[in-house]
Scaffold this active site. Sequence first.
Site, PDB file in Angstrom:
ATOM      1  N   HIS A 126      11.757  15.109 -24.889  1.00 51.81           N
ATOM      2  CA  HIS A 126      12.929  15.915 -25.269  1.00 51.81           C
ATOM      3  C   HIS A 126      13.104  15.873 -26.782  1.00 51.81           C
ATOM      4  CE1 HIS A 126      13.726  16.276 -21.094  1.00 51.81           C
ATOM      5  NE2 HIS A 126      14.222  15.059 -20.919  1.00 51.81           N
ATOM      6  N   ASP A 178      10.529  24.113 -20.869  1.00 47.58           N
ATOM      7  CA  ASP A 178      10.087  23.174 -19.826  1.00 47.58           C
ATOM      8  C   ASP A 178       8.817  22.434 -20.242  1.00 47.58           C
ATOM      9  OD1 ASP A 178      10.137  21.903 -17.403  1.00 47.58           O
ATOM     10  OD2 ASP A 178       9.281  23.557 -16.274  1.00 47.58           O
ATOM     11  N   LEU A 233      21.185  35.695 -36.518  1.00 45.48           N
ATOM     12  CA  LEU A 233      20.679  35.313 -35.193  1.00 45.48           C
ATOM     13  C   LEU A 233      21.774  34.548 -34.462  1.00 45.48           C
ATOM     14  CD1 LEU A 233      18.243  34.806 -33.172  1.00 45.48           C
ATOM     15  CD2 LEU A 233      17.875  32.666 -34.392  1.00 45.48           C
TER      16      LEU A 233
HETATM   17  C1  FPP Z   1      12.837  20.477 -19.294  1.00 44.79           C
HETATM   18  O1  FPP Z   1      11.682  19.645 -19.377  1.00 44.79           O
HETATM   19  C2  FPP Z   1      13.667  20.256 -20.438  1.00 44.79           C
HETATM   20  C3  FPP Z   1      14.964  19.822 -20.431  1.00 44.79           C
HETATM   21  C4  FPP Z   1      15.676  19.511 -19.189  1.00 44.79           C
HETATM   22  C5  FPP Z   1      15.714  19.587 -21.670  1.00 44.79           C
HETATM   23  C6  FPP Z   1      15.429  20.550 -22.786  1.00 44.79           C
HETATM   24  C7  FPP Z   1      15.888  19.963 -24.057  1.00 44.79           C
HETATM   25  C8  FPP Z   1      15.241  20.086 -25.241  1.00 44.79           C
HETATM   26  C9  FPP Z   1      14.007  20.889 -25.455  1.00 44.79           C
HETATM   27  C10 FPP Z   1      15.733  19.434 -26.458  1.00 44.79           C
HETATM   28  C11 FPP Z   1      16.639  20.313 -27.246  1.00 44.79           C
HETATM   29  C12 FPP Z   1      17.979  19.959 -26.815  1.00 44.79           C
HETATM   30  C13 FPP Z   1      19.116  20.590 -27.103  1.00 44.79           C
HETATM   31  C14 FPP Z   1      20.356  19.954 -26.647  1.00 44.79           C
HETATM   32  C15 FPP Z   1      19.214  21.874 -27.803  1.00 44.79           C
HETATM   33  P1  FPP Z   1      11.427  18.611 -18.209  1.00 44.79           P
HETATM   34  O2  FPP Z   1      12.085  17.332 -18.554  1.00 44.79           O
HETATM   35  O3  FPP Z   1      11.858  19.200 -16.908  1.00 44.79           O
HETATM   36  O4  FPP Z   1       9.859  18.467 -18.277  1.00 44.79           O
HETATM   37  P2  FPP Z   1       8.904  18.192 -17.038  1.00 44.79           P
HETATM   38  O5  FPP Z   1       8.991  19.409 -16.157  1.00 44.79           O
HETATM   39  O6  FPP Z   1       7.561  18.053 -17.683  1.00 44.79           O
HETATM   40  O7  FPP Z   1       9.371  16.948 -16.359  1.00 44.79           O
END
Ligand code: FPP
Length: 253
Positions: free
Chosen positions: A51, A34, A146
């Site tokens: 992301h 997150d 893994l």
């Molecule tokens: C939450 O941060 C994150 C996500 C919804 C996407 C997670 C994806 C990645 C880390 C990239 C890797 C991807 C794959 C497909 C393996 P948020 O957008 O909710 O952040 P915020 O809370 O700051 O808005």
Amino acid sequence: MSFDPGPSDESEESRTLSLLDRNRIPVHVGCVMDGNGRWAQKRGLPRTDGHAAGEAALMDTVEGCLDAGVRWLTVYAFSTENWRRPADEVRFLMHFNESLLTRRRDELDKKDVRICFSGRRDWRVPRRVMRRMDESAEQTKRNDRLTLTIAFNYGGRAEIVDAVRALVQNGVKPQDVSEKAISKHLYHPEAPDPDLVIRTSGEYRISNFLLWEIAYSELVFTDVLWPDFRREDLYKAIYEFQGRNRRYGKLGS
Ligand code: FPP
């Protein structure tokens, strides 16, 4: 439990790793990745750049698991609730998954990482993305150092609903519905329950991640935003985990 590796010539990372008790490394670690959006916003960038920056964090966390001896890593990449985000962001996350797999699967394969997916295979996930997921899983299915499970179009409640639907469809009688029977019908029945779940970005929630499986997991929360997360942060979380007393409902020894 305070964390102070003390002065040394070694890199901070390997010092932290050397502080871990190698006999009590969690077998299965889950990560709620997150804070990507906030990471980007702080830099005046579009959320999707956050992301994209999360990929480096994910790859370094995989390295950290390999070095520490973690055998299962499950990461929350797209939830059943994430469909409610703006269409551009959803589109980005779908195609980012596909491109990440295209770019990284050989590298992960060489490192003996098995790639798996957990989540609903529904019509909303573009066919091309699904195909890439299937190919990556197929290519790496014999790897066993893994298991990296990418929870994609995943929801913990949906997983329990799907397990119960499967039981009903198989004609299981009410008296045969048990915890074991439900566990056997989850998306990834052979995966052990996570020992440790890490959530980044200073939020103290589970957000529908592995609801059934985390009944006895230790939870570690960190303020680090996911794109800044590195293996060092994983080791710190494992260090904290090793200071916990897991009782599973029993009295302490
Ligand atoms: C939450 O941060 C994150 C996500 C919804 C996407 C997670 C994806 C990645 C880390 C990239 C890797 C991807 C794959 C497909 C393996 P948020 O957008 O909710 O952040 P915020 O809370 O700051 O808005």
